[in-house]
Design a protein around this motif. Structure first.
Motif, short mmCIF file in Angstrom:
data_model
loop_
_atom_site.label_atom_id
_atom_site.label_comp_id
_atom_site.label_asym_id
_atom_site.label_seq_id
_atom_site.Cartn_x
_atom_site.Cartn_y
_atom_site.Cartn_z
N MET A 1 0.83 -1.21 0.00
CA MET A 1 0.00 0.00 0.00
C MET A 1 0.86 1.25 0.00
SD MET A 1 -3.03 -1.14 -0.26
CE MET A 1 -3.81 0.45 -0.27
N ILE B 42 -3.38 2.97 7.36
CA ILE B 42 -4.72 3.55 7.29
C ILE B 42 -4.67 4.88 6.55
CG2 ILE B 42 -6.60 4.55 8.65
CD1 ILE B 42 -5.97 2.56 10.84
N THR C 29 -4.09 4.37 2.77
CA THR C 29 -5.25 3.80 2.07
C THR C 29 -6.37 4.81 1.91
OG1 THR C 29 -4.71 1.70 3.12
CG2 THR C 29 -6.83 1.85 2.02
N THR C 30 -6.55 5.70 2.91
CA THR C 30 -7.65 6.65 2.81
C THR C 30 -7.27 7.90 2.03
OG1 THR C 30 -7.07 7.42 5.02
CG2 THR C 30 -8.93 5.92 4.85
N VAL D 69 -14.52 7.57 9.05
CA VAL D 69 -13.41 6.80 8.50
C VAL D 69 -13.89 5.71 7.55
CG1 VAL D 69 -11.42 5.36 9.04
CG2 VAL D 69 -12.04 7.21 10.57
N ASP E 155 -15.89 6.08 3.90
CA ASP E 155 -15.12 6.37 2.71
C ASP E 155 -14.50 5.13 2.09
OD1 ASP E 155 -13.88 9.45 4.15
OD2 ASP E 155 -15.66 9.04 2.92
N THR E 156 -14.44 4.03 2.84
CA THR E 156 -13.80 2.83 2.31
C THR E 156 -14.80 1.91 1.64
OG1 THR E 156 -14.09 1.56 4.34
CG2 THR E 156 -12.11 2.89 4.16
N PRO F 255 -9.99 -1.38 0.31
CA PRO F 255 -9.79 -0.29 1.28
C PRO F 255 -10.34 -0.60 2.66
CG PRO F 255 -10.63 0.58 -0.79
CD PRO F 255 -10.71 -0.91 -0.88
N VAL G 26 -8.04 -3.20 4.38
CA VAL G 26 -6.74 -2.68 4.82
C VAL G 26 -6.92 -1.74 6.00
CG1 VAL G 26 -4.74 -1.29 4.17
CG2 VAL G 26 -5.68 -2.93 2.56
N VAL G 27 -7.93 -0.85 5.93
CA VAL G 27 -8.13 0.11 7.01
C VAL G 27 -8.48 -0.62 8.31
CG1 VAL G 27 -9.62 1.96 7.84
CG2 VAL G 27 -8.70 2.05 5.53
N GLY H 237 -5.44 -2.38 9.62
CA GLY H 237 -4.57 -1.42 10.29
C GLY H 237 -5.10 -1.09 11.67
N LEU H 238 -6.42 -0.91 11.74
CA LEU H 238 -7.06 -0.61 13.03
C LEU H 238 -6.81 -1.74 14.01
CD1 LEU H 238 -8.93 1.50 14.30
CD2 LEU H 238 -10.86 0.10 13.57
#
Lengths: 343, 240, 288
Positions: free
Chosen positions: A259, A299, A302-303, C83, C86-87, C94, C97-98, C101-102
């Motif tokens: 990423m 994060i 990616t955003t 947050v 948007d994914t 997305p 991955v988000v 990560g969280l």
């Protein structure tokens, strides 16, 4: 309307220059065992394994549209095959490395029959479950060390410097071959089919692309690559355990690498692993906070910057070191400039 | 001459890089029925979707009741009194007929249209109000879709291809109902494939061709040649 | 024979906890097709939060839970609205991955604050109290309470979705987001509300887990997998299916543990894979 002559361009000046630079760098690296410290070579090996693993995750997710959180299953299989073959059959571990990769690929076929029942987010977690099954299975087999793992003893007879040199060359060769193969594959017709599937399965099916077959092949190739990474890693590490070999951290780090570097590009994972290495050198002493930082960075990227570093650079400077697209160009006298489209 | 309820000025719309509408001027006056015709891909649905707020428009490009509504969210535009019967009906598959109709009232506008009124207009729905909406026949689903839009008590009703896929007799029944509604003073914009039908039910006609207005005026004021030319474009005449 | 009956009963009770884990996951996936990889870590976080609240404010478990509930709802709403919304989209990457990560962030922050050791929420007397059902089969009061809680949650969710306007809004937005917006719904708010409810369920699950056994920062992924398996075994689209899936998973694990402690969790995973192979739509799917 006059008959226009079109031509298809594959590369550009940048990629040719990059190719020459790469060849020089590789030739230079080949001499490393004669001047580099063993600690540095070990780090290189480790990063080479991360890069191969990340490239495979990128192939699956970025190009194949299959996000997997379970590729560590194949890394572990590759590693344990290497150790098992070396310890039980006395086979030369260097020769056993490709066998580890093949074993992983062989396991991927039946696994895909199950995993492909799921899609999207469910596929991701399903692959994780499968990796966990393998981890628990291996942890219960005492012959290969059970939960606490075992050591690769077959290399004990070989002199340290020789072992390190050969391991280094194998890692170097594998990483170069992996990059070359991925690049070649993406430029091929199968690669184009893969991109089409990623964008729309239904549309590509209607164009004659065998979606199921293509996805299966990509999954098998990715398993091979992950198995190779595993075999190489434990060739260098000499000690293996189920919690290390089947750890989801492999996937976590490769997600970060891909990423940040730039998903769905060949250059991206290379950039990503360099960034990862630097961050590792600088901050890994901070332990848990370092990991928190990696997570937050993933994060954020990616955003806010989903194309990653290489995606931004490539778009800004129209740069492609590993060109994958085909550009339709027309002789300039028609006054129409070719406009390369983004992947 | 009644007041202008809806007006678009030089309206443009895009799907990503693809531009679908090029400077469309449309006007609908209170109480009248405007029909939009054109070939597939001409931009008819895009026009309705843009007015309804599903696609972004510049602020001043669409005015409703004198107020600019370009750029507002679809829900806000619904609250102001524009209801769309979408192309392909787009009923909620997990909801029953009654639940679909109640969804239409979500925007909270008051008016003559409630569940009873819709059932009176389309009696066939009353018995099937508890059934899953997508288990009904095509014609009945269209009734649900129209009823759902009416439940919002709109000032402007927009219908996108409601005759698509339906038998002629079913289409007639639906357009009879629509005419009754329009006679009651509701302003309507309808997109219709069937040019004859479109001319019959509307006061004014608008023909789109590749995203541009090719024809605009009273429905009975054009000959078949006029319409054909506008529908297919000048190239049709050149016999390409 | 009685021994096996006891195993099955314990499995059902364990499974009801898994069902509770799974409810929030099923809800969020049902409404917005979001797979939250951090789900298990959020359960662990809820457990630790309850422990911290109880410790700092000197509260009993019920009071700590009462404080936690609004916090959970608010943070769930905010996370989704600012947050995760948007994914969402056609591409699962997305959101995966988000949330991944969280997951990493939560695990490591918890480890920093609480160290890697397992902790539990003291439940006082009911932690050890038990009830005898039949000869040889004793059930703990807390596991029984968990079972009842899971049952109530399943009933409540089913009622919410089938009978309330909010449930209608969830189903409509899940069916067709664009048309739901035409009706006046704001999908951003609908999604955030669903996650707020899911976080409340996570709070329930986390508190019960902390009371029943322990929570440790690294436990998250394991809980995610159990929740996920319960959802898939049960079949999508039905909270009762998820409930049944959880019970089945619990019983399978209990049987596995009884046969050999090293293979308990393994058997659960394998049965999941078997269900996936043989009946991929799950045992009780609700077809649309």
């Amino acid at each position: 309307m006059s008959a226009a002559t079109f031509s298809v361009e594959r590369g550009g000046a940048a990629s040719r220059i990059a190719g020459i630079v790469a060849l020089i760098a590789i030739a230079f690296l080949c001499t490393a065992p004669w001047w580099a410290e063993s600690g540095w070579m070990r780090e290189f090996n480790e990063m080479a394994c991360y890069l191969i693993f990340a490239m495979m995750w990128n192939l699956l997710a970025g190009y194949g549209g299959m996000v997997s959180i379970g590729q560590q299953a194949y890394l572990g299989l590759g590693g344990y095959t290497l150790v098992a073959l070396g310890n039980f059959t006395g086979m030369n571990p260097f020769l056993a490395v490709p066998l580890g990769a093949i074993a992983a690929m062989a396991a991927a076929y039946p696994i895909s029959r199950i995993a492909f029942r799921l899609q999207g987010g469910h596929f991701a977690i399903g692959t994780w479950v499968i990796a966990e099954v393998l981890r628990l299975t291996v942890a219960n087999i005492s012959a290969i060390g059970g939960g606490s793992g075992t050591s690769l003893i077959a290399l004990r007879g070989i002199e340290k410097a020789t072992r390190e040199s050969i391991t280094f060359w194998m890692c170097l060769a594998s990483v170069v071959a992996s990059v070359a193969l991925v690049h070649w594959f993406l430029r091929s017709r199968q690669g184009l089919a893969l991109l089409a599937i990623r964008d729309s399965e239904v549309a590509s099916e209607s164009q004659g692309v065998d979606v199921a077959q293509t996805k299966l092949w990509v999954y098998l190739v990715a398993a091979f690559g992950c198995g190779l990474a595993g075999a190489l890693y434990y060739l260098g590490n000499l000690r293996i355990s189920p919690d290390s070999a089947f750890s989801v951290n492999w996937t976590a780090f490769s997600i970060f690498i891909v990423m940040v570097g730039g998903i769905a590009t060949v250059e991206g994972p290379i950039i990503g692993v360099i960034v990862f290495y630097l961050l590792n050198r600088l901050f890994s002493d901070y332990g848990t906070w370092y990991l928190v930082g990696l997570g937050l960075l993933a994060i954020l990227v990616t955003t806010r910057f989903p194309q990653g570093i290489w995606g931004i650079v490539s778009a800004r400077f129209e740069l492609h070191l590993f060109p994958v697209q085909r550009r339709l160009t027309r002789p300039p006298d028609h006054g129409m400039a070719p406009t390369p489209r983004d992947r | 001459m009644s007041a202008t309820l809806l007006a678009t000025r030089a309206l443009e719309a895009r799907y990503g890089d693809f531009q679908a509408l090029f400077g469309v001027d449309l006007e609908a006056r209170e109480g009248e029925v405007v029909a939009i015709i054109g070939a597939n891909g001409a931009g008819k649905s895009t026009l309705l979707k843009t007015i309804a707020g599903l696609l972004r428009a510049p602020r001043e490009a669409v005015r409703f009741g004198g107020e600019p509504i370009g750029g507002l969210r679809a829900g806000e535009i619904a609250r102001r009194g524009i209801a769309l019967v979408p192309e392909g009906r787009r009923l909620f598959a997990s909801l029953s007929v009654e639940e679909n109709l109640r969804m239409g009232a979500q925007c909270g506008r008051r008016g003559p249209w409630d569940l009873q009124a819709v059932f009176e207009l389309f009696p066939a729905l009353r018995d099937r109000s508890g059934a899953p909406a997508t288990s009904l026949s095509g014609g009945q689903q269209q009734m649900v879709a129209i009823g759902r839009a009416l439940m919002a008590n709109p000032r402007l009703l927009m219908c996108d291809e409601i005759s698509l896929g339906l038998a002629p007799i079913v289409v007639k029944g639906i357009y009879d109902a629509l005419s009754a509604i329009a006679a009651g003073g509701l302003t309507a914009i309808i997109v219709e494939q069937d040019v004859g039908l479109a001319r019959l039910v509307s006061h004014r006609l608008l023909c789109l061709q590749e995203g541009r207005v090719a024809l605009s005026g009273p429905s009975d004021g054009f000959s078949r040649e006029d319409i054909s030319r506008a529908y297919f474009g000048a190239a049709a005449e050149a016999g390409r | 024979m009685i021994g096996w009956l006891d195993t099955v009963v314990q499995g059902i009770l364990l499974g009801s906890l898994y069902a509770l884990f799974a409810m929030g996951l099923a809800l969020v996936f049902g409404v917005m097709r979001l797979t939250n990889v951090a789900h298990g870590d959020l359960v662990v976080l809820a457990g630790f939060a309850a422990i911290a609240l109880a410790g700092q404010l000197g509260l009993g478990p019920l009071a700590a839970f009462a404080c936690l509930l609004p916090l959970a709802a608010a943070s769930g709403y905010a996370l989704q609205r600012y947050v995760l919304n948007d994914t969402l989209g056609r591409d699962p990457l997305p959101s995966l991955v988000v949330t991944f990560g969280l997951s990493i962030v939560i695990q490591n922050v918890l480890q920093e604050i609480f160290s890697a050791d397992p902790r539990s929420l003291s439940a006082g007397e009911i932690a050890t109290a038990s009830v005898r059902l039949v000869e040889g089969v004793t059930v703990g009061v807390l596991p029984l309470a968990t079972f009842i809680a899971a049952l109530l949650v399943a009933v409540a969710l089913q009622w919410l979705f089938a009978r309330t306007a909010a449930g209608c809004a969830f189903r409509a937005t899940s069916d067709d987001r664009e048309t739901a917006e035409l009706m006046g719904l704001d999908a951003r708010v609908v999604y955030a509300s669903a996650t707020a409810i899911a976080f409340m369920l996570i709070a329930v699950a986390g508190v019960l887990q902390a009371m029943r056994t322990t929570v440790a920062p690294a436990d998250g992924p394991g809980l995610l997998l159990y929740a996920f398996e319960a959802v898939v075994i049960g079949g999508l689209g039905s909270f009762w299916g998820t409930f049944a899936g959880g019970l089945l998973l619990g019983v399978t694990q209990a049987i596995g543990f009884r046969l050999d402690p090293g293979w308990g969790i393994w058997l659960g995973h394998v049965v999941f894979l078997a269900v996936l192979l043989v009946r991929p739509q799950g045992l009780f799917p609700r077809t649309r």
